[in-house]
Design a protein around this motif. Structure first.
Motif, PDB file in Angstrom:
ATOM      1  N   ILE A 226     -14.380 -12.993  -3.689  1.00 16.86           N
ATOM      2  CA  ILE A 226     -13.292 -12.015  -3.862  1.00 16.86           C
ATOM      3  C   ILE A 226     -13.469 -10.839  -2.907  1.00 16.86           C
ATOM      4  CG2 ILE A 226     -12.394 -10.268  -5.491  1.00 16.86           C
ATOM      5  CD1 ILE A 226     -12.551 -12.425  -7.661  1.00 16.86           C
TER       6      ILE A 226
ATOM      7  N   LEU B 276       1.726 -17.188 -12.690  1.00 16.72           N
ATOM      8  CA  LEU B 276       2.157 -17.546 -11.345  1.00 16.72           C
ATOM      9  C   LEU B 276       1.791 -19.009 -11.048  1.00 16.72           C
ATOM     10  CD1 LEU B 276       1.075 -14.272  -9.490  1.00 16.72           C
ATOM     11  CD2 LEU B 276       3.299 -14.866 -10.481  1.00 16.72           C
TER      12      LEU B 276
ATOM     13  N   PHE C  23      -3.500 -10.066  -3.690  1.00 13.77           N
ATOM     14  CA  PHE C  23      -2.353 -10.627  -4.416  1.00 13.77           C
ATOM     15  C   PHE C  23      -1.242  -9.614  -4.689  1.00 13.77           C
ATOM     16  CE2 PHE C  23      -5.518 -13.917  -5.492  1.00 13.77           C
ATOM     17  CZ  PHE C  23      -4.786 -15.029  -5.113  1.00 13.77           C
TER      18      PHE C  23
ATOM     19  N   ASN D 110      -0.073 -20.314  -9.004  1.00 10.49           N
ATOM     20  CA  ASN D 110      -1.502 -20.534  -8.753  1.00 10.49           C
ATOM     21  C   ASN D 110      -2.371 -20.305  -9.989  1.00 10.49           C
ATOM     22  OD1 ASN D 110      -1.409 -17.792  -9.020  1.00 10.49           O
ATOM     23  ND2 ASN D 110      -2.002 -17.308  -6.910  1.00 10.49           N
TER      24      ASN D 110
ATOM     25  N   ILE E 277      -2.576 -17.515 -11.823  1.00 10.36           N
ATOM     26  CA  ILE E 277      -2.826 -16.102 -12.133  1.00 10.36           C
ATOM     27  C   ILE E 277      -1.880 -15.633 -13.229  1.00 10.36           C
ATOM     28  CG2 ILE E 277      -2.279 -13.801 -11.190  1.00 10.36           C
ATOM     29  CD1 ILE E 277      -3.838 -14.456  -8.738  1.00 10.36           C
TER      30      ILE E 277
ATOM     31  N   ASN F 152     -10.943 -10.395 -11.642  1.00  9.87           N
ATOM     32  CA  ASN F 152     -11.404 -11.659 -11.057  1.00  9.87           C
ATOM     33  C   ASN F 152     -10.365 -12.281 -10.128  1.00  9.87           C
ATOM     34  OD1 ASN F 152     -13.874 -11.434 -12.387  1.00  9.87           O
ATOM     35  ND2 ASN F 152     -13.095 -12.481 -14.222  1.00  9.87           N
ATOM     36  N   ALA F 153      -9.730 -11.426  -9.350  1.00  4.04           N
ATOM     37  CA  ALA F 153      -8.767 -11.903  -8.352  1.00  4.04           C
ATOM     38  C   ALA F 153      -8.804 -10.935  -7.169  1.00  4.04           C
ATOM     39  CB  ALA F 153      -7.366 -11.977  -8.944  1.00  4.04           C
ATOM     40  N   SER F 154      -8.465 -11.440  -6.016  1.00  2.00           N
ATOM     41  CA  SER F 154      -8.481 -10.647  -4.786  1.00  2.00           C
ATOM     42  C   SER F 154      -7.427  -9.540  -4.831  1.00  2.00           C
ATOM     43  CB  SER F 154      -8.203 -11.585  -3.608  1.00  2.00           C
ATOM     44  OG  SER F 154      -7.977 -10.858  -2.426  1.00  2.00           O
TER      45      SER F 154
ATOM     46  N   HIS G  56      -9.605 -16.007  -8.246  1.00  2.00           N
ATOM     47  CA  HIS G  56      -8.550 -16.362  -7.295  1.00  2.00           C
ATOM     48  C   HIS G  56      -8.638 -15.559  -5.990  1.00  2.00           C
ATOM     49  CE1 HIS G  56      -6.752 -18.226 -10.832  1.00  2.00           C
ATOM     50  NE2 HIS G  56      -5.851 -18.807 -10.036  1.00  2.00           N
TER      51      HIS G  56
END
Lengths: 430, 430
Positions: free
Chosen positions: B255, A113, B386, A115, A117, B381-383, A428
């Motif tokens: 996160i 993506l 998304f 960003n 990701i 490791n991402a919110s 992220h």
């Protein structure tokens, strides 16, 4: 979690729900298994079927004896019967499933993506698949093998007429996968022979991920109307052959007879013939003779009845019901249409959405027909009988979906999967 | 066909069924349209929304006045309100849909079979899509635009609180596509404001191809349980953030707070925090402070409550209900787990299957978590925030499916399609 201990949301479960709950747990174990482990279990199944053929055939003999006592027709008894040769053929079908690629883990979509990701959409098993079927005991093994290969647990609800056969087969399957280190509960017969157990299966939403009914129209209608579990509707086929104004007559006769008479009892057999009026005079006499030779009774509209005058064909006047009938026999409805668009209109009104064929030498007609007809399969200059997982090269088939959601047409292994998205970042946030 | 004239199978239809029947006919017209025609109609919609903003805003004012009289909360009134700026934003969203690729006609699979038959699996529209929604009036336009782009007719059943707004919007949309030469019945409001019309829509199997409920959990449950039309379940999100033994603490805090508090009212917001026991002592004090700063109340298990002693955090003891609650507010359940596998077990038991995140520096932990967790989206490791069609780059979203059949996760244009097989031969028979 130390406290409070989570309580199961599945208290006070029926026996069917308990089976589904065990299947759910087995499915969680199957999902991450690599192909080699599943293939080894399938080979163990094939071997066990061969080693324990005697046990299977003996159990089957009880079903056959009961069916004969009840005066069941020879055809149905034949379908029910398992011989050592047939068990060997079933084992061989399981080995064919071993050779098929594993759909699980396939990356269906993937991108980075803007960003940064990483996004991947990956095939995963559906989870717990319920099969309700009336058919031959070989479905028990076929369905279990396809579900196992695609990482799903299966709940099998066969007909009570095959109870002893199915019980023996499932015992062999469970022993085999258990011996291969997989949870035996990945393959279960639904407990209980009464209608109640079907009802419980249909209400087990959240425990069962999909129900696939295989059998007659009334079974499928019941499941579709009463199930809260998502259903894949299969198999009703009111298939049409349309002979266009510009058709090669030899080709048209051959495709018509093959579509209707090569095996009339199956869902991809043709049930209605539509003929463009410009070719009717040339085509109908030949078509009626060829159908008569194949032993087919024609239920014709006025123009077809008129064309039959003096021929050796058996033609009876069609009633409105004929246009929606799936005969599954040596019968066909037949009518003359004014144009290709009228043929499409007729098909849209009456079809079950399975397979429709056009015979034409016109590129425009072929293109228009394939664009406008909305069925699982549209055949151009080919028999309706090709709508089949084996013929399509899928290697195996769990049924032919006639609905539009999830799967449409012959369903192979990928149709027994869902997907999930994997989102990978470096901390992220939005 | 000259005789007998086929009678419609849809006699004695309810008003909703009649609307569906007209939608079906419109859908047949839309299906073969090339992209350019559909895009022109979408541009006509965008223009018409801007030209007729006054009419829309005036209609909306009636809904707003009724809502205010009824003492509706400010938040809900705000969501209902259309200003000229908001109408312009809606028109701009429609232009964004113009820019998206047309999914219809995409060849999904294709091969030449061993017998020489050409087999192609092609994307086609679903047909008639029913949307039942409680949300803001912009959904009316969004859903219509996405359905039109994907060649589907749409039946819109909004909430009665937005009746005047939806009526005005649909009038504008129908005029616009009618002016562009498309059948106006491709976009219809479901007639009738009573519950009956929803029931009729849910029973219109054969006329409506799919129902997508968008709204609260009870609306979705009702549709799932009562509909005979196939349903795509959307939107309930009991999302989890799991902080692994080997997690970077700054990343984990960021996160966690983003997942919970960036926009708590949406389905991809986190509702439960699980912390590995090895990192609990280091992580929990920081996490509780950060959550307190964001205004979040924590419903903690014993170990979380103990960790909160002396902190400024608002922590109350968790009850079993907390583990399954989708708060959609500044609340989060929190517990300590003994291992990653225990976290997975907890998630499998309680999740609605929407989105779960792991925060870890361990490659093995990330791999195991993504393999074992079976939700529409697993974030590493991402919110959790998304999980969204826009974020995933789909350009638009008709909802987030939390079921496994047909579509799973954010649904864009391809998820509004089915497929059909085209079989082309030279007179092939079996």
């Amino acid at each position: 979690m130390t406290s409070p201990i989570p309580v199961s949301p599945y208290d006070n479960m029926t026996p069917v729900a308990q089976a589904a709950y065990r299947a759910r747990s087995a499915a969680a174990d199957l999902a991450p298994l690599p192909r080699s482990v599943k293939d080894d279990a399938l080979l163990a199944i094939a071997d066990a079927l061969e080693v324990r053929t005697k046990e299977i055939v003996e159990a089957n003999a009880k079903d056959v004896a009961r069916a004969e006592e009840a005066g069941t027709s020879d055809t149905v008894v034949d379908r029910l019967t398992l011989t050592p040769e047939r068990v060997r053929a079933i084992a061989s079908d399981v080995r064919d499933v071993v050779a098929l690629p594993d759909p699980v883990g396939e990356v269906v979509r993937g991108s980075t993506l803007p960003n940064g990701i990483d996004l991947r959409q990956v095939r995963v098993p559906l989870g717990v698949v319920g099969i309700i079927y009336e058919a031959r005991p070989n479905v028990t093994v076929d369905a279990a093998a396809l579900c196992l290969k695609s990482g799903n647990a299966v709940l099998l609800r066969g007909s009570s007429s095959a109870y002893d056969s199915n019980t023996a087969l499932v015992r062999v399957l469970r022993d085999a996968i258990g011996g291969a280190g997989l949870p035996a509960d990945a393959i279960q017969l639904v407990p209980g022979e009464s209608r109640d157990s079907v009802t419980e299966l249909m209400r087990a939403r959240g425990l069962v991920d999909v129900l696939i009914p295989r059998g007659g129209a009334s079974l499928i209608r019941t499941v579709v109307e009463e199930s809260t579990v998502p259903v894949i509707e299969t198999g009703t086929g009111n298939c049409h052959v349309y002979v266009d104004a510009q058709a090669d007559l030899d080709t048209a006769v051959e495709i018509l007879v093959n579509s209707k008479a090569q095996r009339p009892s199956v869902c991809n057999a043709a049930e209605t013939l539509l003929v463009h009026q410009d070719i009717a005079d040339a085509f109908l006499p030949r078509a009626l003779d060829a159908l008569a030779e194949a032993g087919v009774t024609v239920h014709g509209d006025e123009r077809v009845v008129a064309a039959a005058a003096g021929s050796k064909a058996t033609v009876v006047p069609a009633t409105p019901e004929d246009w929606e009938t799936e005969y599954l026999s040596y019968d066909i409805a037949a009518g003359v249409v004014d144009s290709l668009d009228k043929a499409v209109e007729h098909i849209r009104l009456w079809t079950s959405g399975h397979t429709e064929a056009i015979v034409t030498t016109s590129q425009q007609a072929a293109r228009r027909f394939t664009q406008l007809v909305d069925s699982t399969t549209v055949a151009v200059n080919a028999s309706t009988r090709f709508t089949d997982g084996g013929q399509f090269g899928f290697g195996a088939e769990i049924g032919i979906s006639t609905q539009k959601l999830h799967a449409r047409g012959p369903m192979g292994l990928p149709e027994l999967t869902s997907t999930k998205y994997i989102v990978t970042g470096d901390g992220h946030v939005r």
